[in-house]
Design a protein around this motif. Structure first.
Motif: not given
Length: 197
Positions: A135-137, A144-145, A147-163
């Motif tokens: 949806g955000s893409i 255009p801004p 796209k940062w929601l998609a980036a935040a979700i990607g960051g959250g999923l990365t943190f979820a995997a690492l933690s």
């Protein structure tokens, strides 16, 4: 079955080993740490539902009711491992985690008590995260801004995997759809005490 190198990390056993234990004269106590909704959908017959957050909060009280062999169960083994670490720090010996969780148990064709069907939390997380990213893409083509929601979700999923945690999964678990029957510590302790007799 494997043994744990770290005393705070419980040993593991596979579905076949658990079936043999359940068929023996002294079966272990089965503690399923999934949400009440997940437990209601499908669980190993004879298991007790003690959701992970409840277990962490009341591990000392549970320790007093779990003095025999305990096998911890969740969907895949991850939450059961966390529960095992929490109970081990409370001084409970003899903990084991079902490798692959209820998913491996069902894949082995072992008996399951079934109830109201629900999607697994992991599947719900994929749906919500994927929908937000998509949806955000799409919105970012006009605004255009977004796209940062998609980036935040990607960051959250990365943190979820690492933690090895998932904030979205914990939030989704609180929705009425996932809650299932109410589970509180008094009910859990009463059930554990009743079935011990």
């Amino acid at each position: 079955m494997t043994t744990a190198a770290n005393p705070a990390t419980p040993a593991t056993l596979d579905a076949a080993a658990l079936r043999r234990l359940l068929e023996s004269g002294r079966p272990p106590r089965l503690i399923d740490v999934r949400t009440p909704g997940e437990f209601e959908t499908a669980h190993i017959p004879g298991s007790y539902n003690v959701p992970l957050d409840l277990l962490r909060e009341h591990r000392a009280e549970l320790r007093a009711h779990l003095d025999e062999q305990v096998v911890l169960i969740c969907r895949s083994g991850q939450r059961a491992g966390q529960a095992g670490q929490a109970l081990a720090t409370a001084g409970l010996p003899g903990l084991r985690v079902l490798t692959g969780g209820i998913t491996a148990w069902q894949a082995a064709g072992a008996p399951v008590a079934s109830g109201k069907p629900r999607w697994d939390l992991e599947r719900q997380v994929r749906l919500v995260a994927g929908s937000i990213v998509l949806g955000s893409i799409l919105v970012s083509t006009v605004f255009p801004p977004a796209k940062w929601l998609a980036a935040a979700i990607g960051g959250g999923l990365t943190f979820a995997a690492l933690s090895n945690t998932c904030a979205m999964g914990m939030a989704l678990a609180k929705l009425p759809y996932n809650r299932g029957p109410r589970t509180d510590i008094a009910t859990v302790l009463g059930t554990l005490a009743d079935r011990r007799r």
